[in-house]
Design a protein around this motif. Structure first.
Motif, PDB file in Angstrom:
ATOM      1  N   ARG A 290       0.822  -1.221   0.000  1.00  0.00           N
ATOM      2  CA  ARG A 290       0.000   0.000   0.000  1.00  0.00           C
ATOM      3  C   ARG A 290       0.849   1.260   0.000  1.00  0.00           C
ATOM      4  NH1 ARG A 290      -3.531  -1.312   5.305  1.00  0.00           N
ATOM      5  NH2 ARG A 290      -1.396  -1.580   6.068  1.00  0.00           N
ATOM      6  N   ASP A 291       2.036   1.172   0.564  1.00  0.00           N
ATOM      7  CA  ASP A 291       2.892   2.353   0.712  1.00  0.00           C
ATOM      8  C   ASP A 291       3.961   2.445  -0.367  1.00  0.00           C
ATOM      9  OD1 ASP A 291       1.542   3.028   3.113  1.00  0.00           O
ATOM     10  OD2 ASP A 291       2.760   1.558   4.188  1.00  0.00           O
ATOM     11  N   LEU A 292       3.930   1.527  -1.328  1.00  0.00           N
ATOM     12  CA  LEU A 292       4.941   1.517  -2.382  1.00  0.00           C
ATOM     13  C   LEU A 292       4.371   2.176  -3.628  1.00  0.00           C
ATOM     14  CD1 LEU A 292       7.716   0.609  -3.391  1.00  0.00           C
ATOM     15  CD2 LEU A 292       6.697  -1.607  -3.970  1.00  0.00           C
ATOM     16  N   ARG A 293       4.935   3.301  -3.997  1.00  0.00           N
ATOM     17  CA  ARG A 293       4.482   4.020  -5.192  1.00  0.00           C
ATOM     18  C   ARG A 293       5.491   3.794  -6.309  1.00  0.00           C
ATOM     19  NH1 ARG A 293       0.768   3.761  -2.458  1.00  0.00           N
ATOM     20  NH2 ARG A 293      -0.585   5.402  -1.622  1.00  0.00           N
ATOM     21  N   LEU A 294       5.052   3.183  -7.372  1.00  0.00           N
ATOM     22  CA  LEU A 294       5.935   2.884  -8.487  1.00  0.00           C
ATOM     23  C   LEU A 294       5.969   4.055  -9.465  1.00  0.00           C
ATOM     24  CD1 LEU A 294       4.803  -0.797  -9.162  1.00  0.00           C
ATOM     25  CD2 LEU A 294       6.794  -0.019  -7.854  1.00  0.00           C
ATOM     26  N   THR A 295       7.160   4.401  -9.907  1.00  0.00           N
ATOM     27  CA  THR A 295       7.320   5.472 -10.886  1.00  0.00           C
ATOM     28  C   THR A 295       7.072   4.909 -12.287  1.00  0.00           C
ATOM     29  OG1 THR A 295       9.664   5.015 -11.243  1.00  0.00           O
ATOM     30  CG2 THR A 295       9.094   6.494  -9.407  1.00  0.00           C
ATOM     31  N   ALA A 296       6.993   5.807 -13.259  1.00  0.00           N
ATOM     32  CA  ALA A 296       6.840   5.375 -14.646  1.00  0.00           C
ATOM     33  C   ALA A 296       8.022   4.513 -15.069  1.00  0.00           C
ATOM     34  CB  ALA A 296       6.713   6.593 -15.561  1.00  0.00           C
ATOM     35  N   ALA A 297       9.219   4.854 -14.582  1.00  0.00           N
ATOM     36  CA  ALA A 297      10.401   4.055 -14.896  1.00  0.00           C
ATOM     37  C   ALA A 297      10.299   2.671 -14.266  1.00  0.00           C
ATOM     38  CB  ALA A 297      11.656   4.771 -14.410  1.00  0.00           C
ATOM     39  N   ASP A 298       9.786   2.605 -13.029  1.00  0.00           N
ATOM     40  CA  ASP A 298       9.600   1.315 -12.373  1.00  0.00           C
ATOM     41  C   ASP A 298       8.644   0.432 -13.181  1.00  0.00           C
ATOM     42  OD1 ASP A 298      11.195   1.968 -10.149  1.00  0.00           O
ATOM     43  OD2 ASP A 298       9.483   2.816  -9.062  1.00  0.00           O
ATOM     44  N   LEU A 299       7.524   1.021 -13.573  1.00  0.00           N
ATOM     45  CA  LEU A 299       6.512   0.260 -14.301  1.00  0.00           C
ATOM     46  C   LEU A 299       7.052  -0.239 -15.632  1.00  0.00           C
ATOM     47  CD1 LEU A 299       3.427   2.516 -13.532  1.00  0.00           C
ATOM     48  CD2 LEU A 299       3.853   0.228 -12.619  1.00  0.00           C
ATOM     49  N   GLY A 300       7.836   0.602 -16.296  1.00  0.00           N
ATOM     50  CA  GLY A 300       8.439   0.188 -17.555  1.00  0.00           C
ATOM     51  C   GLY A 300       9.412  -0.953 -17.372  1.00  0.00           C
ATOM     52  N   ALA A 301      10.213  -0.901 -16.310  1.00  0.00           N
ATOM     53  CA  ALA A 301      11.179  -1.958 -16.039  1.00  0.00           C
ATOM     54  C   ALA A 301      10.477  -3.268 -15.682  1.00  0.00           C
ATOM     55  CB  ALA A 301      12.109  -1.539 -14.913  1.00  0.00           C
ATOM     56  N   ILE A 302       9.391  -3.161 -14.951  1.00  0.00           N
ATOM     57  CA  ILE A 302       8.636  -4.363 -14.577  1.00  0.00           C
ATOM     58  C   ILE A 302       8.030  -5.004 -15.821  1.00  0.00           C
ATOM     59  CG2 ILE A 302       6.604  -5.196 -13.347  1.00  0.00           C
ATOM     60  CD1 ILE A 302       7.208  -2.949 -11.267  1.00  0.00           C
ATOM     61  N   ASP A 303       7.397  -4.205 -16.667  1.00  0.00           N
ATOM     62  CA  ASP A 303       6.810  -4.745 -17.893  1.00  0.00           C
ATOM     63  C   ASP A 303       7.876  -5.403 -18.771  1.00  0.00           C
ATOM     64  OD1 ASP A 303       4.235  -4.017 -17.231  1.00  0.00           O
ATOM     65  OD2 ASP A 303       4.282  -2.127 -18.339  1.00  0.00           O
ATOM     66  N   ALA A 304       9.046  -4.795 -18.823  1.00  0.00           N
ATOM     67  CA  ALA A 304      10.119  -5.333 -19.655  1.00  0.00           C
ATOM     68  C   ALA A 304      10.644  -6.659 -19.125  1.00  0.00           C
ATOM     69  CB  ALA A 304      11.262  -4.319 -19.748  1.00  0.00           C
ATOM     70  N   ALA A 305      10.468  -6.895 -17.834  1.00  0.00           N
ATOM     71  CA  ALA A 305      10.979  -8.129 -17.225  1.00  0.00           C
ATOM     72  C   ALA A 305      10.079  -9.325 -17.474  1.00  0.00           C
ATOM     73  CB  ALA A 305      11.146  -7.924 -15.717  1.00  0.00           C
TER      74      ALA A 305
END
Length: 326
Positions: A290-305
Motif C-alpha cells: 500500500r505504501d509503495l508508489r511505483l514510478t513510470a520508470a519502475d513500471l516500464g522496467a517491470i513490464d520489460a521483465a
C-alpha cells in the motif's frame, strides 16, 4: 488503508482485500488458529473485503470466516462464491436457480450472517442460460439475502448478457504481472459497465513472491502440484521471471510480493487485488504494498521483465480449464 468502491454504486472496500481460500488447505496444511489470527490482523490493519467460497474446504472456509468475523460484521464486506458442486470427478458447474437458492441459505448459516455483501457465480453452467442463473441471484437481492452480484471467470460477452438481467458489481478473475488476459476484453467491458475487477492470485499462487524454487516439492493437497504452470519446464521458465522481479524489488528495497501488488494497484482504482494467505508475516508483507508508489520508470522496467506472453503453462489442469467461460 485507501478505499475504493466495488462497482459504480457498490460498497466502499479496502484497496487490498484478503483471499481466504488457503486457510482451509488448498495449498497444503493450514493452521486454523494462525488463519483466524491472520483474519483478525487483516481487519485491524484496515482490510475490509474478505473473500471466500462455499466450495473452499467444502464449507469449512465459510465457517472459519463466520466464526471469526461475526462479532465484527458491520466492519466488513463479505464476499463468497457458489455455482459449483463436488462430484467424484471433481468440481462441476451448478447454476440452476434451485441449486443457487439452497447454496445461498447454506452460506448464510456458515457465515453467521443475514446477508452476503457480494455473491459471485463462480462458474457458468453450460446447461443453464446465464440469464436464468443471474435471475435467481437477482431474486436473492430482492429478498435481502444478497447485496451485490458478481461473476467469476467469464467472457466479456457473458458479462454483458448477465448485466442486462441485473447489474454486475464485480468480476473476479486471475490477474497478475504474468497473467494479463483480462486486459484485452474483460477489463474494458467492466469499465464500460461501471463494474470492478477483483484480481485473485495476484501473486501467481505464491510463485511471484520468490518462495518457490526449482527444487520445491508441494505438500500433499496443494493445488499447484497438478497445475502445468507450476511444474516442470514451465515452472523453471517462470522462475526466471521471478528472478528478474526479485532484482527489481531489491533496487526499491522491497520484496517481489510488494512489487507485484503495487503494480496491480497502479492499474486503476477499479482493480482490487485479493492476495491470499493464512499467515500473518505474509499478510504484513502484502499490506506493505500500500505504501509503495511505483514510478513510470519502475513500471516500464517491470513490464520489460515479463515476456509479452506472460507465464508459460496453463494455469489450471484440463478439467478446470474446461469450466472457464470463454
Amino acid at each position: 488503508m485507501d478505499t475504493t468502491t466495488l462497482g459504480a454504486d457498490g460498497p466502499a472496500v479496502s484497496r487490498l482485500g484478503l483471499g481466504c481460500m488457503s486457510m482451509t488447505g488448498s495449498y497444503g496444511r493450514a493452521d486454523p488458529d494462525e488463519a483466524a489470527a491472520t483474519v483478525l490482523e487483516a481487519l485491524e490493519s484496515g482490510v475490509t473485503l474478505f473473500d471466500t467460497g462455499d466450495f473452499y474446504g467444502d464449507g469449512a472456509n465459510e465457517e472459519l470466516l463466520g466464526r471469526v468475523l461475526a462479532p465484527h460484521r458491520e466492519r466488513v464486506v463479505l464476499a463468497t462464491k457458489t455455482g459449483v458442486r463436488r462430484t467424484n470427478e471433481g468440481l462441476v458447474p451448478a447454476g440452476s436457480p434451485a441449486y443457487l437458492r439452497g447454496a445461498c441459505d447454506a452460506s448464510l448459516r456458515r457465515l453467521r450472517t443475514e446477508h452476503i455483501d457480494v455473491y459471485y457465480l463462480a462458474r457458468i453452467d453450460p446447461a443453464v442460460p446465464v440469464e436464468e442463473s443471474v435471475g435467481a441471484l437477482a431474486d436473492l437481492v430482492a429478498q435481502g439475502k444478497v447485496g451485490r452480484i458478481g461473476l467469476s471467470e467469464v467472457s466479456a460477452a457473458t458479462l454483458r448478457r448477465a448485466h442486462a438481467v441485473h447489474p454486475i458489481s464485480a468480476v473476479q478473475t486471475e490477474y497478475s504481472l504474468w497473467e494479463r488476459h483480462v486486459e484485452t476484453d474483460i477489463l474494458p467491458a467492466l469499465r464500460s459497465l461501471g463494474a470492478a475487477l477483483v484480481a485473485y492470485s495476484p501473486l501467481g499462487r505464491g510463485l511471484l513472491t520468490g518462495a518457490v524454487h526449482a527444487t520445491t516439492r508441494y505438500e500433499r493437497g496443494d493445488f499447484r502440484a497438478t497445475a502445468p504452470r507450476y511444474n516442470g519446464d514451465a515452472r523453471n521458465a517462470n522462475l526466471a521471471i521471478v528472478d528478474a522481479l526479485t532484482r527489481l524489488a531489491a533496487a526499491r528495497n522491497a520484496t517481489p510480493a510488494r512489487i507485484a501488488l503495487a503494480w496491480l494497484l497502479a492499474r486503476g482504482s477499479d482493480v482490487i487485488p485479493i492476495p491470499g494467505t493464512s499467515r500473518r508475516p505474509h499478510l504484513r508483507d502484502n499490506l506493505a504494498a500500500r505504501d509503495l508508489r511505483l514510478t513510470a520508470a519502475d513500471l516500464g522496467a517491470i513490464d520489460a521483465a515479463v515476456p509479452d506472453a506472460g507465464a508459460q503453462g496453463a494455469r489450471y489442469g484440463d478439467h478446470s480449464i474446461g469450466m472457464i467461460d470463454r
